[in-house]
Motif scaffolding. Structure first.
Motif, short mmCIF file in Angstrom:
data_model
loop_
_atom_site.label_atom_id
_atom_site.label_comp_id
_atom_site.label_asym_id
_atom_site.label_seq_id
_atom_site.Cartn_x
_atom_site.Cartn_y
_atom_site.Cartn_z
N VAL A 168 0.83 -1.21 0.00
CA VAL A 168 0.00 0.00 0.00
C VAL A 168 0.86 1.26 0.00
O VAL A 168 0.53 2.25 -0.67
CB VAL A 168 -0.96 -0.01 1.20
CG1 VAL A 168 -1.73 1.31 1.29
CG2 VAL A 168 -1.94 -1.17 1.09
N LYS A 169 1.95 1.24 0.72
CA LYS A 169 2.84 2.41 0.71
C LYS A 169 3.47 2.62 -0.66
O LYS A 169 3.79 3.75 -1.03
CB LYS A 169 3.92 2.25 1.78
CG LYS A 169 3.39 2.45 3.20
CD LYS A 169 4.49 2.34 4.24
CE LYS A 169 3.95 2.66 5.63
NZ LYS A 169 5.00 2.55 6.68
N LYS A 170 3.62 1.54 -1.42
CA LYS A 170 4.16 1.67 -2.78
C LYS A 170 3.12 2.23 -3.74
O LYS A 170 3.43 3.12 -4.55
CB LYS A 170 4.63 0.29 -3.28
CG LYS A 170 5.16 0.31 -4.71
CD LYS A 170 5.64 -1.05 -5.16
CE LYS A 170 4.49 -1.99 -5.46
NZ LYS A 170 4.93 -3.24 -6.10
N VAL A 195 -4.94 -0.88 7.36
CA VAL A 195 -4.32 -0.04 6.34
C VAL A 195 -4.40 1.43 6.75
O VAL A 195 -3.44 2.20 6.59
CB VAL A 195 -5.00 -0.27 4.97
CG1 VAL A 195 -4.53 0.76 3.95
CG2 VAL A 195 -4.71 -1.68 4.47
N GLN A 196 -5.55 1.84 7.27
CA GLN A 196 -5.73 3.23 7.70
C GLN A 196 -4.74 3.58 8.81
O GLN A 196 -4.13 4.66 8.81
CB GLN A 196 -7.16 3.42 8.19
CG GLN A 196 -7.49 4.82 8.70
CD GLN A 196 -7.75 5.80 7.58
OE1 GLN A 196 -7.65 5.45 6.41
NE2 GLN A 196 -8.09 7.03 7.93
N GLU A 197 -4.56 2.68 9.76
CA GLU A 197 -3.67 2.95 10.89
C GLU A 197 -2.20 3.04 10.47
O GLU A 197 -1.44 3.86 11.00
CB GLU A 197 -3.82 1.84 11.94
CG GLU A 197 -5.15 1.86 12.68
CD GLU A 197 -5.41 0.58 13.47
OE1 GLU A 197 -6.46 0.51 14.12
OE2 GLU A 197 -4.57 -0.34 13.41
N ARG A 198 -1.82 2.21 9.51
CA ARG A 198 -0.40 2.09 9.19
C ARG A 198 0.02 2.86 7.94
O ARG A 198 1.22 3.10 7.75
CB ARG A 198 -0.05 0.60 9.02
CG ARG A 198 -0.10 -0.18 10.33
CD ARG A 198 0.10 -1.66 10.10
NE ARG A 198 0.17 -2.40 11.35
CZ ARG A 198 1.30 -2.82 11.91
NH1 ARG A 198 2.46 -2.57 11.32
NH2 ARG A 198 1.29 -3.49 13.06
N CYS A 199 -0.93 3.17 7.07
CA CYS A 199 -0.56 3.75 5.77
C CYS A 199 -1.29 5.06 5.47
O CYS A 199 -1.31 5.50 4.31
CB CYS A 199 -0.87 2.74 4.66
SG CYS A 199 -0.13 1.11 4.88
N PHE A 200 -1.88 5.69 6.48
CA PHE A 200 -2.73 6.84 6.24
C PHE A 200 -2.04 7.92 5.41
O PHE A 200 -2.61 8.46 4.45
CB PHE A 200 -3.19 7.44 7.57
CG PHE A 200 -4.01 8.69 7.43
CD1 PHE A 200 -5.35 8.61 7.07
CD2 PHE A 200 -3.44 9.94 7.64
CE1 PHE A 200 -6.11 9.76 6.93
CE2 PHE A 200 -4.20 11.09 7.50
CZ PHE A 200 -5.53 11.01 7.14
N TYR A 201 -0.81 8.27 5.75
CA TYR A 201 -0.12 9.37 5.08
C TYR A 201 0.38 9.00 3.69
O TYR A 201 0.89 9.87 2.97
CB TYR A 201 1.03 9.87 5.95
CG TYR A 201 0.55 10.52 7.23
CD1 TYR A 201 -0.09 11.77 7.20
CD2 TYR A 201 0.69 9.88 8.45
CE1 TYR A 201 -0.55 12.36 8.37
CE2 TYR A 201 0.21 10.47 9.62
CZ TYR A 201 -0.40 11.71 9.57
OH TYR A 201 -0.87 12.30 10.73
#
Length: 334
Positions: A261-263, A287-293
């Motif tokens: 997701v970060k990619k 995903v929201q908690e770890r990749c929000f930004y």
């Protein structure tokens, strides 16, 4: 091999390697299972290691818990996932908690296999996807393969695990690139549902996801049949989607999800179960908690509907390439 043959091979390999492994359930022995996953095992290993049980899921699971505590490695089959509910008390209150309750004195090295999901026009009592219930229970592992290769390797790993594993088998792709009824031709997404499977022993680790299709534009999280639907949707839309096959729902491979997701910066989640409180809600929160930004668009979920499972209209109930494709386009346009 198709998935049925791969699962049969896994049981055969483990029963030959370890005399503590045995399998049982409704029609598992003489008949070889309603989908023939245990075909030939009673003839090869005898009535004491592959046998039929009464129609009593609580008794099937309870017997497995006792066998596991005694030192055996039972593989109990629940004929359809829809029938697993009478065994919930044994699974949740006994199997999942045994190691903790006894401070490690006893373990529950049991595997509970069950066909799940739609694909055979089975209606409400032969088509449910209850996986989210089991991911909520501490002490259980929940596994859903999407290919014959993974099915065999994951089942062997489940049998060798010292804690209880609920192993759901997507019957829509049991027979390879056909629906469970053999009445439809090969569909574009289903061509990915077959794989080469070694004859002997090998494992696929529990708790590790796989990249079923590499991409850069959007991450699709899926498992079981929906992995193939996701690939089909990506190919039909031309969107460069990365499809992450979770394989193990719990413990989930959050590192693989986070990396993807970060990619890509976008995320679509697919499952066949009903939407409300489905496992996709947990994935969305993670995903929201770890990749929000890193997110460039809202997370999308494509799921079954919050209705009783239909009979003749099940192909409209399934998330298909059209619905998944629409979600892919929405996140790309956001």
């Amino acid at each position: 091999m198709n998935m049925i043959q791969a699962l049969n091979s896994a049981l055969d390999v483990m029963m030959e390697r370890d005399r503590q492994v045995l399998t049982f359930g409704e029609d598992v022995g003489f008949f070889g299972g309603v989908f023939r996953v245990t075909d030939g095992l009673q003839k090869k290993y005898g009535l004491k290691r592959c046998f039929d049980t009464p129609i009593a899921e609580g008794g099937i699971v309870g017997m497995a818990v006792g066998m596991g505590a005694y030192g055996l490695r039972p593989v109990a089959e629940i004929q359809f996932a829809d029938y697993i509910y009478p065994g919930l008390d044994q699974i949740i209150s006994e199997a999942a908690r045994l190691r903790y309750r006894t401070a490690g004195e006893f373990t529950s090295p049991i595997t509970i296999r069950s066909p799940y999901g739609g694909g055979i026009y089975g209606g409400q009592t032969h088509s449910q996807s209850p996986e989210a219930i089991f991911t909520h229970v501490a002490g259980l592992k929940t596994v859903i393969p999407s290919t014959p290769y993974d099915a065999k390797g994951l089942l062997i790993s489940a049998i060798e695990d010292d804690d209880p594993v609920v192993f759901f088998e997507p019957k829509r792709i049991y027979n390879g690139p056909f629906d469970g009824n053999h009445s439809r031709p090969v569909t574009p997404w289903a061509k990915h549902a077959a794989s080469e499977v070694p004859e002997g022993y090998y494992t696929v680790p529990l708790g590790k996801a796989a990249i079923a299709r590499e991409g850069n534009d959007v991450t699709v999280l899926a498992y079981g049949t929906m992995v193939h639907v996701a690939i089909g949707a990506a190919e039909e839309t031309g969107i460069d989607a990365e499809v992450v096959d979770l394989r193990t729902l719990w413990p989930v491979d959050i590192e693989a999800i986070e990396e993807s997701v970060k990619k890509t910066g976008r995320c679509v989640i697919i499952h066949e179960a009903t939407r409300t409180s489905g496992f996709g809600a947990e994935l969305s929160a993670l995903v929201q908690e770890r990749c929000f930004y890193h997110l460039e668009a809202p997370i999308e979920r494509v799921t079954g509907f919050d209705t009783p499972y239909p009979h003749s209209f099940e192909w409209n109930y399934f998330p298909g390439p059209i619905r998944v494709g629409s979600a892919l386009r929405r996140v790309m346009e956001a």
